[in-house]
Design a protein around this motif. Sequence first.
Motif, PDB file in Angstrom:
ATOM      1  N   TYR A 242       0.682  -1.250   0.021  1.00 35.51           N
ATOM      2  CA  TYR A 242       0.018  -0.009  -0.183  1.00 35.51           C
ATOM      3  C   TYR A 242       0.890   1.351  -0.176  1.00 35.51           C
ATOM      4  N   SER A 243       0.092   2.365  -0.153  1.00 33.85           N
ATOM      5  CA  SER A 243       0.754   3.858  -0.108  1.00 33.85           C
ATOM      6  C   SER A 243      -0.514   4.554   0.338  1.00 33.85           C
ATOM      7  N   ILE A 244      -0.139   5.401   1.250  1.00 33.44           N
ATOM      8  CA  ILE A 244      -1.117   6.634   1.725  1.00 33.44           C
ATOM      9  C   ILE A 244      -0.364   7.769   1.259  1.00 33.44           C
ATOM     10  N   VAL A 245      -1.303   8.797   0.402  1.00 28.71           N
ATOM     11  CA  VAL A 245      -0.815   9.983   0.296  1.00 28.71           C
ATOM     12  C   VAL A 245      -1.880  10.882   1.104  1.00 28.71           C
ATOM     13  N   ARG A 246      -1.160  11.570   2.088  1.00 28.78           N
ATOM     14  CA  ARG A 246      -2.135  12.736   2.803  1.00 28.78           C
ATOM     15  C   ARG A 246      -1.834  14.055   2.028  1.00 28.78           C
ATOM     16  N   SER A 247      -3.137  14.847   1.981  1.00 27.94           N
ATOM     17  CA  SER A 247      -2.825  16.145   1.698  1.00 27.94           C
ATOM     18  C   SER A 247      -3.662  17.005   2.521  1.00 27.94           C
ATOM     19  N   THR A 248      -3.169  18.224   2.428  1.00 32.13           N
ATOM     20  CA  THR A 248      -3.786  19.344   3.206  1.00 32.13           C
ATOM     21  C   THR A 248      -5.075  19.606   2.470  1.00 32.13           C
ATOM     22  N   GLN A 249      -5.848  20.715   3.099  1.00 31.08           N
ATOM     23  CA  GLN A 249      -7.179  20.903   2.261  1.00 31.08           C
ATOM     24  C   GLN A 249      -6.953  21.657   1.014  1.00 31.08           C
ATOM     25  N   PHE A 250      -7.906  21.329   0.186  1.00 27.55           N
ATOM     26  CA  PHE A 250      -8.127  21.699  -1.274  1.00 27.55           C
ATOM     27  C   PHE A 250      -8.442  23.268  -1.191  1.00 27.55           C
TER      28      PHE A 250
ATOM     29  N   VAL B  37       6.653   2.264  -6.756  1.00 28.87           N
ATOM     30  CA  VAL B  37       6.853   1.128  -5.711  1.00 28.87           C
ATOM     31  C   VAL B  37       5.865   1.467  -4.422  1.00 28.87           C
ATOM     32  N   PRO B  38       5.134   0.538  -3.937  1.00 24.74           N
ATOM     33  CA  PRO B  38       4.405   0.824  -2.747  1.00 24.74           C
ATOM     34  C   PRO B  38       5.350   1.139  -1.628  1.00 24.74           C
ATOM     35  N   LEU B  39       4.759   2.660  -1.046  1.00 25.16           N
ATOM     36  CA  LEU B  39       5.450   3.158  -0.089  1.00 25.16           C
ATOM     37  C   LEU B  39       5.517   2.243   1.207  1.00 25.16           C
ATOM     38  N   ARG B  40       4.446   1.513   1.372  1.00 21.72           N
ATOM     39  CA  ARG B  40       4.237   0.889   2.851  1.00 21.72           C
ATOM     40  C   ARG B  40       4.558   1.991   3.859  1.00 21.72           C
ATOM     41  N   GLY B  41       3.913   3.047   3.552  1.00 23.04           N
ATOM     42  CA  GLY B  41       3.970   4.022   4.493  1.00 23.04           C
ATOM     43  C   GLY B  41       3.289   5.272   3.864  1.00 23.04           C
ATOM     44  N   THR B  42       3.546   6.509   4.266  1.00 27.99           N
ATOM     45  CA  THR B  42       2.636   7.693   4.123  1.00 27.99           C
ATOM     46  C   THR B  42       3.704   8.769   3.470  1.00 27.99           C
ATOM     47  N   LEU B  43       3.069   9.511   2.439  1.00 25.26           N
ATOM     48  CA  LEU B  43       3.473  10.806   1.895  1.00 25.26           C
ATOM     49  C   LEU B  43       2.536  11.924   2.111  1.00 25.26           C
ATOM     50  N   ASP B  44       2.966  12.961   2.384  1.00 26.54           N
ATOM     51  CA  ASP B  44       2.404  14.118   3.079  1.00 26.54           C
ATOM     52  C   ASP B  44       2.843  15.009   1.772  1.00 26.54           C
ATOM     53  N   VAL B  45       1.673  15.717   1.485  1.00 21.14           N
ATOM     54  CA  VAL B  45       1.698  16.695   0.387  1.00 21.14           C
ATOM     55  C   VAL B  45       1.001  17.855   0.986  1.00 21.14           C
ATOM     56  N   ALA B  46       1.607  19.211   0.491  1.00 21.40           N
ATOM     57  CA  ALA B  46       0.939  20.473   1.217  1.00 21.40           C
ATOM     58  C   ALA B  46       1.127  21.560   0.146  1.00 21.40           C
TER      59      ALA B  46
END
Length: 247
Positions: A124-132, A175-184
Motif C-alpha cells: 500500500y501507499s497513503i497520500v496525505r494532503s492538506t485542504q484543497f 513502488v508501494p511506499l508501505r507508508g505515508t507521503l504528505d503533500v501540502a
Amino acid sequence: MKIAVIGGTGLIGSRVVGILNAGGHEAVPHSTSTGVDLLSGRGLPGALADVDVVVNLTKPRTFDDASPAFFRRTMDNLLAAADAAGVGHAVILSIVGADLVPDLVFYRAKVLQEDILRAGPVPYSIVRSTQFFEFVDTVLSWTSDERTVRLPTTLLQPMAADDVARAVADVSVGVPLRGTLDVAGPEVFALDELGRITLAARGDHRAVVTDDRAGMYAAASGDALIAKESAVIAGTTYRQWLARHAG
C-alpha cells in the motif's frame, strides 16, 4: 500499467485518471455511476481484473458519525477483492494531521481507513494532503450569513486539486511506499485570513469575523493541519489559483 481508480469521476479522481492516461498508463475510472459500489462490493471483481494498482478516492456523502462505518466496510470490501485479484498496490488519499484532531469524527474515520489499509494483505501507499483550494468556498459557507462570515484562526496550508492529483498519480505508478507521503501547499494561512483573501477576490463585501468556535476547523489547534518538514510542497499558490478561478 493498468490502474483502477475507484471514485475516478470526482474532483481528484477525474484528474488522476487524466494524468495517468496522459502518461501512457491505462487508468480506468470507476464509481457507482459505472456500476462499482464499494459499500456493497458490487462490480469490484470486474473492475479489478488484471489490474496492477487500485486507487481508492471514495468518500461518504456526509462527514458525520456514519463515516467510520463507511470506511470500514468499503476498505474491507476493497482489500478482499484486491487480494483475490492479485492487485499489487493499493493507494488511498487521506488528510494531513488527521490523527491530531480526534474531536472530528471524519478525521478519526480517515485514520481508521489508514489503519485498515496498513493491516491488510495488499502492498500500500497513503497520500496525505492538506485542504484543497477548491473546498475553501464550502468552508466559508458553513458559518456565513448575508453580512458576515465567522471563521477561526486555525492554521491551514491548502493546495490545488491539480497538485493533489499529481501526487496521487505519481505515487500510484511507483513502488508501494508501505507508508505515508504528505503533500501540502506552499503557504500557511490562518483560516480567517484565508477567508478575507477569498472574499476580496470574489468581490464579496461581507465582513470576516474571527470566531475560534466557528465551524469544523475550530476543533484543530496549533499546527495540527500543517505539513511537517518531510512533506512534498506543491508549487501553486492560493492567489495564483484564485486568479485563474476568479469567476
